[in-house]
Each structure stands twice: as C-alpha cells, then as structure tokens.
Write an enzyme that holds these catalytic residues in place. Structure first.
Site, mmCIF file in Angstrom:
data_model
loop_
_atom_site.group_PDB
_atom_site.id
_atom_site.type_symbol
_atom_site.label_atom_id
_atom_site.label_comp_id
_atom_site.label_asym_id
_atom_site.label_seq_id
_atom_site.Cartn_x
_atom_site.Cartn_y
_atom_site.Cartn_z
ATOM 1 N N HIS A 150 0.949 -1.214 0.012
ATOM 2 C CA HIS A 150 -0.046 -0.100 -0.118
ATOM 3 C C HIS A 150 0.651 1.294 0.010
ATOM 4 O O HIS A 150 0.530 2.162 -0.817
ATOM 5 C CB HIS A 150 -0.900 -0.127 1.349
ATOM 6 C CG HIS A 150 -1.709 1.129 1.555
ATOM 7 N ND1 HIS A 150 -1.287 1.924 2.584
ATOM 8 C CD2 HIS A 150 -2.736 1.880 0.809
ATOM 9 C CE1 HIS A 150 -2.230 2.952 2.249
ATOM 10 N NE2 HIS A 150 -3.106 2.915 1.542
ATOM 11 N N GLU B 55 2.255 1.778 -3.198
ATOM 12 C CA GLU B 55 1.032 2.457 -4.345
ATOM 13 C C GLU B 55 1.015 3.887 -3.911
ATOM 14 O O GLU B 55 0.889 4.541 -5.113
ATOM 15 C CB GLU B 55 -0.192 1.685 -3.961
ATOM 16 C CG GLU B 55 -1.406 2.272 -4.511
ATOM 17 C CD GLU B 55 -2.576 2.694 -3.471
ATOM 18 O OE1 GLU B 55 -3.029 1.788 -2.890
ATOM 19 O OE2 GLU B 55 -3.100 3.872 -3.580
ATOM 20 N N HIS B 56 1.157 4.310 -2.825
ATOM 21 C CA HIS B 56 1.157 6.064 -2.499
ATOM 22 C C HIS B 56 2.458 6.453 -3.548
ATOM 23 O O HIS B 56 2.092 7.788 -3.866
ATOM 24 C CB HIS B 56 1.196 6.205 -1.067
ATOM 25 C CG HIS B 56 0.010 6.136 -0.324
ATOM 26 N ND1 HIS B 56 -0.537 7.317 0.172
ATOM 27 C CD2 HIS B 56 -1.053 5.523 -0.209
ATOM 28 C CE1 HIS B 56 -1.738 7.201 0.643
ATOM 29 N NE2 HIS B 56 -2.095 5.929 0.422
ATOM 30 N N GLU C 293 -3.932 7.854 7.740
ATOM 31 C CA GLU C 293 -5.084 6.845 7.201
ATOM 32 C C GLU C 293 -5.277 5.681 7.907
ATOM 33 O O GLU C 293 -6.246 5.026 8.154
ATOM 34 C CB GLU C 293 -4.317 6.562 5.822
ATOM 35 C CG GLU C 293 -5.417 5.712 4.926
ATOM 36 C CD GLU C 293 -4.947 5.351 3.664
ATOM 37 O OE1 GLU C 293 -3.713 5.822 3.223
ATOM 38 O OE2 GLU C 293 -5.543 4.510 3.186
#
Lengths: 437, 426
Positions: free
Chosen positions: A80, A83-84, A156
C-alpha cells in the site's frame, strides 16, 4: 454461452478477439512483447476507463525471485505504501497534476492480492494512457519522500481504525487464520510502516512490477493499433523472472472460533466466516452462497422477522490470498444468529436444497453477471479479477448456467463443518465486561 | 442526454431518458411532501413498513422471492430530505426484456406491478398497517438513527449541519417514532398518496411496450386523485445568510479527530457553474488547494476536502486530523480561502483542470442509468432546468474572476470538531 476466440497478428504483436454472442460482448487481448497482456473492451460509452494492475498485495510479505536463495520478508503495509509513492515522479511532480492537465480522474487501490492504478476520462484518452504507463513503469523513492508518506499513511491508519466494519472484518481474519497475512490491515500499522525504507520499496517494485506479473484493462472507444503503438514506444522489453510467493498452507480448521472487540458503536456488529481451503471454483461458491443466504431464503427471513437482524449481507470470497463464505450485519444477539447458522447449515447438509431456491439463485447471478457490462469501471475491474484468477470474464454467466444442483449440494457437504466456522463481533464499548455496573 | 418530459393525469411528471446502451434499466419515483419532524419520521417508517408485505406477498420472503424470480429485480423505498421537502422515494433497476433468456418474462412490467401492489395493497389489519410490522420497524429505525455514530466521518458531518442549519433528519426522530401507531401511520400514508407531488424518471430502452406499461401504471395509480397537490420546489439560496459563528467540540470514542468547518456561500442557481468550479479548485480534487497544501505540503492529514450543498448556499471543509494539528489545519484552510479571493492566485492550470474534471463527470452521466435518473430528479425537486449541455457550456465559460467573486462571498459559520483520542500505536 461460452465465447469464441480468433487470433491474428498486428505489427508482430499477437492479438486475440474473444466474443460471446449470447451476451453480445467481446474483448481484444494484446500479448505485448514486453510481457504485458493488455485487454480492451470496446463500448459506446462516453467514459474511457483504464486499470493497470499487478499481482501484488498486502498478502505478499514473503517472496523470492527466481535465482535467489533466500526469501525476502518485508514489513506489513509496504504494498500500500508503494502504491502511494508511485504517484510521485523523479522530478518531484505529483502525477495527479499531470492527469489534471488531461482532465482525467485518477486513483489507485491495494487489496490483499493486487494493487491497481486507474484513470477515467471523457476526452484525451491517449495522453492520459501515456501518463499511466509512465507512472507505473518508473520508480523513484528517497528517504525524504518516504518519511513524508509515513505521516500521511499514519493518519490513514488511524482513520481506518475508527471503522467498525474494518474491525469486524479483521477480527474474522484473525480468528480464521493463524499466520496468513490477510489478518493484518492492508495499510499495516504505524509501527510496521516506520520500518519501510527506499531500498525495501525498490526490492518490492523490481520484484512485482514486472510486466509478466501485471495486466492492463481498458474499456472505451479506443483504437487497438494506437494502444499497441504507445505500448511499443513506452514499455521496455526486459528479462522477466518468476516470482515465488510464500504458500501459507492454511489448515482447513479455523485458528479460533471467536474474535471479540469493543468500540463506540450503537449495536453489536458481527461477521460469521466459513473457511474454505478447497479448489472449488468461484462460481460454485457464489451460487451456493446465493442459494442459501440471499434475502429470499428462510435463514434471512426468519432472523429478520424474529427481530434478530438490523442489517445483513452475504458473499463468497475466493482469491489467491484467502477463500471463505461470510454473512454479517448488525444484531442485538450475534450468538443467537450463530446458533441459527449452525442449525441451518446442518439442515442443508442433511437435506439438500430446494429446486426453487436453486433456480432463483441462478437467475440472480445471471442478472448480476450481465449488469457488469453496464459500467466501464465494473467491466475493467471484473476483467482484471478474471485475468489474475486465470479465467475468462465472458464465461461467468455460462459457468453459472452449467452448475448442477448435485454439485452445489456436494460442495455444501464439503464446506459446512463447524470446525471451519468462526465469528467476529464488535460490541458497543458499554458492553465491555469491566465497564458493566 | 436528452430527456423527454411527459405529464400524466394525477399531477405526475415523468422524465424519460431513452437509451439502448444498457442491459439494465432504471425507474425512480419521488413522492414529495412538506418536511417536518413528523412527516420525516412518518416517511422513514413507511419506507420500511411497505416492504414487509402486501396482500399478494404477505412476507418479506415472498416479496424477495418474487424479485429474484424476475432476474434480481432490485428495488427499495427510502426517505430523503431536500430543503423544506421530504420524499418517499421508490427506486428500481431491472433487466431489460431483450436480455431475459426465456424471452417471455416481462421484468419491467413486474417492477411496476410490484410498485402498485406495495403502494395500494399493503399488508393491513383492521384497516391499518399490520401492527407487528410497524412495531418491529420502529425498533429498527430507531437503531438506525443511533447507528449514525458508527461512521465517524458521516456523524461529524451530520452533527455540523444540524448545528449550523437545524436541518431535518431524513431518518426521523426517536421520540416521534415512539408515538406513531399503525393507524396514524396508515393515515399519514393515505395523505401522501393523495397530496404528494409525484416526479418520476425512466432510463432505458423506451419501447412502445414500456411506454404503455409506464403510462397505464402511473395513471392507474394516481389519475383518480381528487385532492390538490401541494408542492413548493426547493429554492436555491441566492443570498448570503447571516449566521452566528459557532465553535463546537464533542468527544467520542475514536482514534482520529474529525474537523468539519461550515461556511455560507452566495449565488443562486445562475451561479451554479462558478460555484462548482470554485469548489473543485478549492478542495474538490487531488490537485486542489486544500489537498496540495494541507496534505501534500504540510502532511497534516490523509484527507482535506470541500463540498457544497448548492441549494442552501453552504460549503463544508472536512478533514481527519490529529487534535494537535487543529490550529495549523484551520490556519492553512483560511489562508487558501483568502488566497482564492484574488484571481492572481488562480492559475490557468487550476482553472482549466477544474473545468475539465467537472465536465468529465457531467458527460459521464450518460454512461449509467442510475446517475442520469437521480440527477434529473434532483433538478426537478428544485424546479430547475434539466439541460445538461447548458450546464456544461456554463462551466466551460467560467473565468477566474467568476471564481474569485464566489470566494469573496464565503463567510465562516461553524467549526465543529469530533475530538478523538489521537491514540498512537495499536
């Protein structure tokens, strides 16, 4: 209802056109020389949609490349995190700013078994397409940009920890699986992401972002030859190395039967899971779930009429990382729901299913299979899912049609055993034992 | 997207979006009455009781079986509040007849037949709604009202708008729901059938058969209404309201704090395009002033965005933050808002990318039946034009000066904070 395929060559690139005349749908598969397979569905929609995915998700924490002797183990949340970071280019520009110039809306997501980058637009598709290929095929990570992202993803993670539905889902995964990484939140924890370094990001990128491990799905009024021309220009041919993913060898029984937590919610939220380690195809699980747990069946209607359900859902999950059937919702008495679940599945195993339920369930799934084709987003998502699963998404309706009642009942007998059941409950914090008066 | 309007007996307006692109069609109908705490509570409960049973399908299982046999006929009732109006809304999607494998089953006719059955032959006892259904749905509805706090982001937004605007909750109010009886509810329902403004939309393949089914169903249901329909369209606020500025902090068991800052914003519907472009540049996209500064430059949050409720002239900035960063976030939001009052701070790229993104979204309406239909009904309840191309042209024509003029009308009204524990670690 099965599709037919025709294969040809355009500029030394192999193209297959697969049609399903019953559904009146088709797609073109481009087997690009870079190793990437590109799938194009031509539809008369205003919106173009492109989805570029890699078979890499939060599940893939331990891996090695062909030729390596040692496995690499990486911190939770790194897929993840990567991905950022893909949205930052080497010159420091944010990729969203590039998409803003073409008017495209862009996004990305990471799941347990894949990461995908997407955009949608109503004009300037090809410039946006080039931005997508550029951002996914280039990598640039520095200590400074990694530290910045740790702050953002930290927020997040905290946001997600406030979500009761996330809590009940991960509680179920923790109950069903002892070591499978699906039990860890996709974004990781604030501790685990603090361990991420640029070097680890490069390792993951170089391993999983090889073209042979990826697929690109497009829906819209695009020209296949133009897609090939852009791919020829922008996708390099590099040696591809096979990836060995760790097999967690999940045992058929659940790790523990219960997971309980307490949050600021108004009513208990529950999820029951039935662990599946068989190779049963997805469509068989979908049909069994629909036959037994949809809202026209007695399991739901009796619980609802007896006041035991406030909200409700059910589905069968089958992916590289985990497979299970699940029902969930809100209830004042989740343990009562679980008791009913035990009784109901026992009865199904002993007595089978009715013809009427079987026929209705098939009609529902047939309709759901067709509804996918009304949305460019759904088309590309289902297509990517099918590609990574090794199936053909035009075949789903036909596969459902071909399943017999006997096959469904047999799968039910294999699946429904109490040793495979677990339940996760998030109770209101007032119900925590030490807070009771 | 071309929308043909048909006016039917019984004061029914029907918008028709004729398209052969899709395998599924869409039908939705709003029954609109004046909003009050009572009517909102009644309608929220009616929407749940209607799907519990009817004369022909007395239980929820039988209704669902009927829908499944019609190839996953998807339908439901819900309640919504817009301005001074509350709607009992019926929405259905259906497999179009051309795709039904047996070639005989008429799914759309089945949808309309079900609607008529549920509205005009609900399951009754002694001339009122079946008491057991009413009582059990009252419990569920009150549970639903309480469950609003499960979603902290939505809860914070709802609380902020309640404090700022005093708007009516579309789920109703527990103290009012408690007093509703099967008889009072059935009477309220009868009044709705008699006096509600009815606006409906169909999106799909409008064949002669479909047209016949629609007209006969809707006129059959409503043409005999004798009572005058009362309808006050939702008016778009065209003035800047004077509100007292409030600061409110509430605590709730959450890891992260939620900030919702509310503002009033000027301009009526003729300013819709300018307001939409303003919002997109200010906080409506991943390249907006808020996203690029509060999140990307200062790393203060995962999200910081703005949204507007156009008809009542309000704007809200929403962000999930650590409490320690509250002042920094508010300061940066103010700075960015202040900056937009001078058109020199709006670049050509800001303007063009905002316009492209908005137009992208509007053009894409034609790619899905439900958004098309919903957009039409949202415009109709405010008695506004439904010419999508006109809106697109107005957005294209928006200039930087239009955007900065909108920014100058923005006035702060409320800072609402849902304070979390800001716990670190697991």
């Amino acid at each position: 209802m099965k599709g037919t395929a025709i294969t040809m060559n355009i500029n030394k690139t192999e193209i297959s056109v697969v049609k399903n005349p019953f559904l009146n749908e088709s797609y073109t598969k481009i087997s690009h020389k870079s190793g990437l397979d590109i799938y194009v569905v031509t539809k008369d929609f205003s919106m173009y949609y492109a989805l570029f995915g890699t078979k890499y998700g939060s599940y893939d924490n331990v891996f090695r490349l062909e030729g390596e002797s040692e496995y690499t183990e990486v911190p939770a949340g790194i897929a993840h995190f990567l991905e950022h970071k893909m949205f930052e280019s080497e010159d420091g520009k944010d990729v969203f700013e590039l998409y803003a110039q073409t008017g495209a809306d862009a996004n990305a997501y990471t799941s347990t078994d894949r990461t995908a980058y997407l955009f949608s637009c109503t004009e300037e598709f090809y410039p946006s397409f080039e931005i997508l290929l550029e951002m996914v095929t280039k990598s640039h990570f520095t200590k400074e940009t990694v530290e910045k992202e740790q702050g953002i993803i930290g927020e997040e993670i905290r946001m997600c920890k406030d979500r009761p539905n996330d809590a009940v889902y991960y509680g179920l995964c923790e109950a069903m699986y002892e070591s499978n990484p699906v039990r860890i939140p996709i974004a990781g924890t604030e501790q685990s992401i603090a361990l991420i370094t640029p070097e680890l990001l490069y390792k993951c990128y170089d391993t999983f972002y090889q073209m042979s491990n990826m697929a690109l799905c497009i829906c819209g009024k695009v020209n296949v030859e133009k897609i090939i021309e852009i791919a020829d220009r922008m996708l390099l041919q590099k040696p591809q190395r096979a990836i060995e993913y760790k097999d967690y060898k999940d045992p058929p029984k659940v790790y523990r039967p219960r997971s309980v937590s307490y949050m600021d919610v108004s009513k208990p939220i529950f999820r029951i899971g039935v662990k599946n380690v068989s190779d049963a195809p997805e469509e068989l699980g979908d049909l069994l779930c629909e036959v037994l747990f949809n809202k026209s069946e007695s399991f739901y209607s009796e619980l609802y009429e007896n006041g035991l359900l406030i909200s409700y859902y059910s589905y069968f999950q089958s992916s590289r990382s985990a497979s299970y059937m699940t029902i969930g919702g809100d209830s004042d008495d989740p343990e009562k729901v679980y008791e009913k679940f035990l009784e109901y599945t026992k009865n199904i195993v002993e007595n089978g299913i009715s013809d009427e339920s079987f026929i209705r369930a098939k009609r529902v799934l047939y309709a759901q299979a067709l509804e996918v084709f009304d949305s460019s987003e759904n088309i590309t998502e289902e297509m990517l899912e099918s590609v990574f699963r090794g199936t053909d998404f035009l075949d789903y309706a036909g596969l459902i049609d071909a399943i017999t009642k006997t096959q469904v009942e047999k799968f039910a007998r294999e699946l429904f055993d109490e040793s495979k059941y677990a339940m996760s409950v998030v109770y209101p914090k007032e119900m925590r034992p030490e807070e009771k008066v | 997207m071309n929308i043909k309007e048909i006016y039917l007996d019984g004061d029914v307006t029907l918008g028709v979006i004729d398209t052969k692109k899709f395998k599924f069609g869409f039908f939705s109908m709003n029954m609109i009455v004046e909003a009050s705490k009572q009517s909102a509570s009644d309608i929220a409960l009616i929407s749940r009781v209607l799907v519990r049973g009817s004369e022909k399908y007395p239980t929820i299982a039988e209704i669902n079986k009927y829908c499944d046999s019609l190839y996953n006929l998807n339908f439901g009732f819900n309640s919504s509040v817009t301005g001074d109006n509350v709607c009992l809304k019926y929405t259905g999607s259906f497999l179009q007849d051309a795709y039904v494998p047996d070639g005989n089953t008429k799914v759309f006719a089945g949808l309309m037949s079900l609607l008529e059955e549920l509205l005009f032959r609900p399951y009754l006892k002694n001339g009122a709604f079946f008491p057991e259904y009413v009582e059990s749905e009252k419990i569920r509805l009150k549970d639903l009202i309480l469950s609003a706090k499960n979603n902290k982001d939505m809860y914070a937004f709802r609380r902020c708008t309640e404090e700022m605007l005093g708007n009516i909750n579309n789920l109703g109010y527990s103290e009012i729901i408690d007093k509703i009886t099967p008889e009072s509810l059935y009477q309220a329902f009868g009044r709705i059938l008699d006096t509600a403004k009815i606006q409906a939309v169909f999106a799909g393949d409008f064949t002669p058969d479909t047209e016949k089914v629609l007209a006969e169903s809707l006129e059959g249901m409503f043409s005999s209404r004798k009572t005058d329909v009362i309808f006050n369209p939702v008016k778009t606020a065209d003035f800047v309201r004077q509100v007292d500025i409030k600061e409110i902090t509430e605590e709730i068991g959450a890891n992260q704090s939620r900030l919702v800052a509310g503002y009033t914003i000027g301009g009526g519907d003729e300013k819709y395009a300018a307001k939409a472009v303003f919002n997109e540049i200010f906080g409506g996209s991943p390249v907006s002033k808020l996203f690029m500064n509060v999140r990307e430059k200062l790393h203060l949050c995962y999200y910081c965005s703005s949204m507007q409720i156009f008809y009542n002239g309000t704007m809200f900035v929403r962000s999930g933050i650590s409490f320690d960063n509250l002042d920094k976030v508010l300061k940066e939001v103010d700075l960015q808002l202040e900056g937009m009052k001078d058109e020199k701070n709006i670049t050509d790229d800001d303007l063009e990318s905002a316009k492209k993104s908005l137009i992208n979204n509007f053009v894409a309406f034609g790619d899905s039946v439900a958004p098309m239909g919903d957009w039409y009904l949202r415009r109709k309840i405010s008695d506004l034009h439904t010419d999508l191309q006109l809106l697109i042209d107005q957005i294209s024509a928006t200039q930087k000066s239009d955007v900065s003029n909108i920014a100058k009308t923005v006035q702060p009204a409320i800072e609402y904070l849902l304070k979390g524990a800001d716990k670190q670690g697991d």
